[in-house]
Design a protein around this motif. Sequence first.
Motif, PDB file in Angstrom:
ATOM      1  N   ASN A  60       0.839  -1.204   0.000  1.00  0.00           N
ATOM      2  CA  ASN A  60       0.000   0.000   0.000  1.00  0.00           C
ATOM      3  C   ASN A  60       0.875   1.255   0.000  1.00  0.00           C
ATOM      4  OD1 ASN A  60       1.049  -0.126   2.565  1.00  0.00           O
ATOM      5  ND2 ASN A  60      -0.898   0.224   3.630  1.00  0.00           N
ATOM      6  N   GLY A  61       2.021   1.157  -0.665  1.00  0.00           N
ATOM      7  CA  GLY A  61       2.959   2.278  -0.713  1.00  0.00           C
ATOM      8  C   GLY A  61       2.543   3.357  -1.701  1.00  0.00           C
ATOM      9  N   GLY A  62       3.510   4.193  -2.071  1.00  0.00           N
ATOM     10  CA  GLY A  62       3.228   5.366  -2.898  1.00  0.00           C
ATOM     11  C   GLY A  62       2.892   5.083  -4.334  1.00  0.00           C
ATOM     12  N   GLY A  63       3.229   3.894  -4.854  1.00  0.00           N
ATOM     13  CA  GLY A  63       2.894   3.542  -6.217  1.00  0.00           C
ATOM     14  C   GLY A  63       3.831   4.156  -7.245  1.00  0.00           C
ATOM     15  N   ILE A  64       3.611   3.751  -8.526  1.00  0.00           N
ATOM     16  CA  ILE A  64       4.420   4.210  -9.660  1.00  0.00           C
ATOM     17  C   ILE A  64       3.497   4.760 -10.722  1.00  0.00           C
ATOM     18  CG2 ILE A  64       6.154   3.522 -11.378  1.00  0.00           C
ATOM     19  CD1 ILE A  64       6.768   1.095  -9.594  1.00  0.00           C
ATOM     20  N   ALA A  65       3.842   5.895 -11.292  1.00  0.00           N
ATOM     21  CA  ALA A  65       3.035   6.491 -12.370  1.00  0.00           C
ATOM     22  C   ALA A  65       3.063   5.575 -13.589  1.00  0.00           C
ATOM     23  CB  ALA A  65       3.570   7.870 -12.733  1.00  0.00           C
ATOM     24  N   ALA A  66       1.951   5.526 -14.332  1.00  0.00           N
ATOM     25  CA  ALA A  66       1.846   4.635 -15.490  1.00  0.00           C
ATOM     26  C   ALA A  66       2.966   4.876 -16.491  1.00  0.00           C
ATOM     27  CB  ALA A  66       0.477   4.822 -16.154  1.00  0.00           C
ATOM     28  N   ALA A  67       3.297   6.145 -16.721  1.00  0.00           N
ATOM     29  CA  ALA A  67       4.329   6.468 -17.712  1.00  0.00           C
ATOM     30  C   ALA A  67       5.715   6.005 -17.292  1.00  0.00           C
ATOM     31  CB  ALA A  67       4.339   7.978 -17.964  1.00  0.00           C
ATOM     32  N   GLN A  68       5.898   5.755 -16.007  1.00  0.00           N
ATOM     33  CA  GLN A  68       7.226   5.365 -15.520  1.00  0.00           C
ATOM     34  C   GLN A  68       7.383   3.859 -15.323  1.00  0.00           C
ATOM     35  OE1 GLN A  68       8.312   7.838 -12.051  1.00  0.00           O
ATOM     36  NE2 GLN A  68       9.546   8.989 -13.549  1.00  0.00           N
ATOM     37  N   THR A 110       4.963  -9.464 -14.060  1.00  0.00           N
ATOM     38  CA  THR A 110       3.928  -8.446 -14.214  1.00  0.00           C
ATOM     39  C   THR A 110       4.103  -7.395 -13.131  1.00  0.00           C
ATOM     40  OG1 THR A 110       2.366 -10.078 -15.073  1.00  0.00           O
ATOM     41  CG2 THR A 110       1.451  -7.982 -14.322  1.00  0.00           C
ATOM     42  N   LEU A 111       4.073  -6.131 -13.536  1.00  0.00           N
ATOM     43  CA  LEU A 111       4.163  -5.002 -12.616  1.00  0.00           C
ATOM     44  C   LEU A 111       2.913  -4.155 -12.767  1.00  0.00           C
ATOM     45  CD1 LEU A 111       5.775  -3.154 -10.653  1.00  0.00           C
ATOM     46  CD2 LEU A 111       6.822  -2.102 -12.674  1.00  0.00           C
ATOM     47  N   ALA A 112       2.144  -4.013 -11.701  1.00  0.00           N
ATOM     48  CA  ALA A 112       0.932  -3.202 -11.717  1.00  0.00           C
ATOM     49  C   ALA A 112       0.990  -2.214 -10.566  1.00  0.00           C
ATOM     50  CB  ALA A 112      -0.311  -4.083 -11.595  1.00  0.00           C
ATOM     51  N   SER A 113       0.517  -0.981 -10.809  1.00  0.00           N
ATOM     52  CA  SER A 113       0.628   0.033  -9.763  1.00  0.00           C
ATOM     53  C   SER A 113      -0.365   1.158  -9.982  1.00  0.00           C
ATOM     54  CB  SER A 113       2.062   0.598  -9.750  1.00  0.00           C
ATOM     55  OG  SER A 113       2.277   1.398  -8.609  1.00  0.00           O
ATOM     56  N   LEU A 124       2.166  -3.623 -16.585  1.00  0.00           N
ATOM     57  CA  LEU A 124       3.170  -3.894 -17.610  1.00  0.00           C
ATOM     58  C   LEU A 124       3.605  -5.336 -17.469  1.00  0.00           C
ATOM     59  CD1 LEU A 124       5.166  -2.836 -19.815  1.00  0.00           C
ATOM     60  CD2 LEU A 124       6.733  -2.296 -17.945  1.00  0.00           C
ATOM     61  N   GLN A 125       3.574  -6.082 -18.585  1.00  0.00           N
ATOM     62  CA  GLN A 125       3.987  -7.487 -18.557  1.00  0.00           C
ATOM     63  C   GLN A 125       5.310  -7.654 -19.290  1.00  0.00           C
ATOM     64  OE1 GLN A 125       0.585  -9.690 -20.134  1.00  0.00           O
ATOM     65  NE2 GLN A 125       0.015 -10.252 -18.035  1.00  0.00           N
ATOM     66  N   LYS A 130      11.446  -9.603 -22.333  1.00  0.00           N
ATOM     67  CA  LYS A 130      10.807  -8.875 -23.441  1.00  0.00           C
ATOM     68  C   LYS A 130       9.656  -8.039 -22.889  1.00  0.00           C
ATOM     69  CE  LYS A 130      12.056 -12.452 -26.778  1.00  0.00           C
ATOM     70  NZ  LYS A 130      11.553 -13.464 -27.774  1.00  0.00           N
ATOM     71  N   ILE A 131       9.763  -6.733 -23.019  1.00  0.00           N
ATOM     72  CA  ILE A 131       8.807  -5.812 -22.414  1.00  0.00           C
ATOM     73  C   ILE A 131       7.599  -5.619 -23.316  1.00  0.00           C
ATOM     74  CG2 ILE A 131       8.497  -3.479 -21.508  1.00  0.00           C
ATOM     75  CD1 ILE A 131      11.460  -3.363 -20.947  1.00  0.00           C
ATOM     76  N   GLY A 132       6.405  -5.741 -22.699  1.00  0.00           N
ATOM     77  CA  GLY A 132       5.170  -5.512 -23.429  1.00  0.00           C
ATOM     78  C   GLY A 132       4.721  -4.064 -23.335  1.00  0.00           C
ATOM     79  N   GLU A 133       3.417  -3.831 -23.582  1.00  0.00           N
ATOM     80  CA  GLU A 133       2.848  -2.483 -23.547  1.00  0.00           C
ATOM     81  C   GLU A 133       2.210  -2.211 -22.184  1.00  0.00           C
ATOM     82  OE1 GLU A 133       3.049  -0.217 -25.952  1.00  0.00           O
ATOM     83  OE2 GLU A 133       4.239  -1.622 -27.170  1.00  0.00           O
ATOM     84  N   VAL A 134       2.191  -0.939 -21.797  1.00  0.00           N
ATOM     85  CA  VAL A 134       1.500  -0.521 -20.585  1.00  0.00           C
ATOM     86  C   VAL A 134       0.008  -0.491 -20.865  1.00  0.00           C
ATOM     87  CG1 VAL A 134       1.198   1.322 -18.897  1.00  0.00           C
ATOM     88  CG2 VAL A 134       3.481   0.829 -19.817  1.00  0.00           C
ATOM     89  N   THR A 135      -0.782  -1.153 -20.017  1.00  0.00           N
ATOM     90  CA  THR A 135      -2.230  -1.204 -20.201  1.00  0.00           C
ATOM     91  C   THR A 135      -2.923  -0.755 -18.928  1.00  0.00           C
ATOM     92  OG1 THR A 135      -2.274  -3.523 -19.501  1.00  0.00           O
ATOM     93  CG2 THR A 135      -2.068  -3.095 -21.870  1.00  0.00           C
ATOM     94  N   PRO A 136      -4.136  -0.155 -19.057  1.00  0.00           N
ATOM     95  CA  PRO A 136      -4.877   0.238 -17.845  1.00  0.00           C
ATOM     96  C   PRO A 136      -5.305  -0.998 -17.056  1.00  0.00           C
ATOM     97  CG  PRO A 136      -5.740   1.329 -19.810  1.00  0.00           C
ATOM     98  CD  PRO A 136      -4.827   0.252 -20.291  1.00  0.00           C
TER      99      PRO A 136
END
Length: 614
Positions: A60-68, A110-113, A124-125, A130-136
């Motif tokens: 439950n920390g500060g999280g990461i912005a989608a663009a980052q 998988t990284l979700a924030s 982001l998966q 191999k990096i995929g696309e950022v999805t909502p």
Amino acid sequence: MSTIRPLPEILINQIAAGEVVERPASVVKELVENALDAGATRVDIDLEEGGVRLIRIRDNGGGIAAAQLPLAVSRHATSKIASLDDLESVATLGFRGEALPSIASVSRFTLASRQPQDEHGAALQIEGGKIGEVTPRAHAPGTTVEVRELFYNVPARRKFLRAERTELGHIEEWLRSLALARPDVELRVSHNGKPSRRYKPGDLYSDARLGETLGEDFARQSLRVDHSAAGLRLHGWIAQPQYSRASADQQYLYVNGRSVRDRSVAHAVKMAYGDVLYHGRQPAYVLFLELDPARVDVNVHPAKHEVRFRDSRLIHDFVYRTLKDALAETRAGLEPAAGLPGAAAAPSLSAGAQAGAYLSRPPGSAGGGGWAPRQSPLGLQVSEAPAAYAALYAPPADAATPAALAGGSPGLPATTADSGVPPLGYAIAQLHGIYILAENAEGLIVVDMHAAHERIGYERLKTAHDGIGLHAQPLLVPITLAVGERDADTAEREAATLAELGFEVTRSGPGSLHVRSIPALLANAEPEGLLRDVLTDLREHGQSRRVASARDELLSTMACHGAVRANRRLTVPEMNALLRDMEATERSGQCNHGRPTWARFSLAEIDRWFLRGR
């Protein structure tokens, strides 16, 4: 001729993973530390098959912005440092920016924030690097990292993993270490879909978390330590000598909140427990060392398990003296909580006992013959007996204790609670010429009279010799000692320190030393071997107690030979004088060899022996 070429990015991350990701516990460590650095107060750890199939960390920390999110899984990208100055005073648990890309390169990742101010989260998966696309993605404020099929694409590494129970055990041990350092954080652990562990949040460095992680025995038999000096602070808990371990499985050290292993500090702790621990046993402790981050280099180990101190000699001496002083207060009769500096004044002894004469009188009656009891029947009620004993055997209130006469500190509570009875009570009998039986306010005290008297004599001899100091004895024929070049360098550099220890040593060649004097008290010892050990200590730890330890071993032998022997009949006044001396003597809970000198049995415990009240 071979061609030099740059490595692919995925291979670079997999090589880095070889340093950072040893097993599932390494992944849990890196991800949970990231959560704590993000300000999390609750972390959920979900595992499957010991973490090999799944590791999911939610916080439950500060999280990461989608663009980052893509930047977060890039190598050497971090929010924690931006310059060399930041690195030299880093206070976060992580800082290299290697953990996430390394883990992602050897797993299905998988990284979700979501940050608190955002309307929704993002994910982001990554598969095998191999990096995929950022999805909502719908997500509560905070971050979730999901690591599936660890090492699925590096089968050689996966073969080295152990059984599910073993890998889970490594994770649980690291979480136990974290729980000790961060009791303010709630940790919830599940394995194969079932809750397995929950550490509830509490006060910082609380005794409750101590018992929850290491057990009630450790919590009950530990001493609280908190000392500051020279810009350093050492606090935490050390187990009393009687709570020792066969292995070093309960030794936890934290430097500025970071769990580390350090040989210098471990050596200082071992030295502090020197003559109170039974041979082959290990001390148990949870210690927090705090200092200016600029005085410690945390960037010396890929997995951040080790640190390097700018002044390791100062750290070693500070830890040793702090723990040595705390252990000196482990006197017989004291409860663990009371065994710290600042206790009240000790009960005192009569002039005869002060002079050490309480064991000099021969056994038996004044006219010789057999031993006869010195205490006549009092005809008192049980509750009246302690007061009667006090009237007969309590020393004058203004008399000095033997410890005070020997230069020690009479830092003892005068009585147990408000009963007016000393902690070890009053002697009522002698058992088989070996043990003293005494009655105190809580129940029965049993004392091994030889072991107790041995410690009392040993501490007096040490105090006397500390006042005299170590004298050097010149050798009639100086010794030429062949040593390694590193030892010769150490001897040349530490000549003044060696002189304080009683050695006069000069360098006579690249790998040879000329020894002109040795410590006088140890003239009959083997000076060559002792000097080699001292030089090793000075090189590795910055100081040595080899000479003091050898001296103490000699004094211990002297005290052992001078102590009262088994089958020696003592009068009741002699037994009581010994009890009072134990209360006034440092480390009197153990003999010189680490064996216990006394045991306490409460009345409630004795009642249980006989099923009273059932």
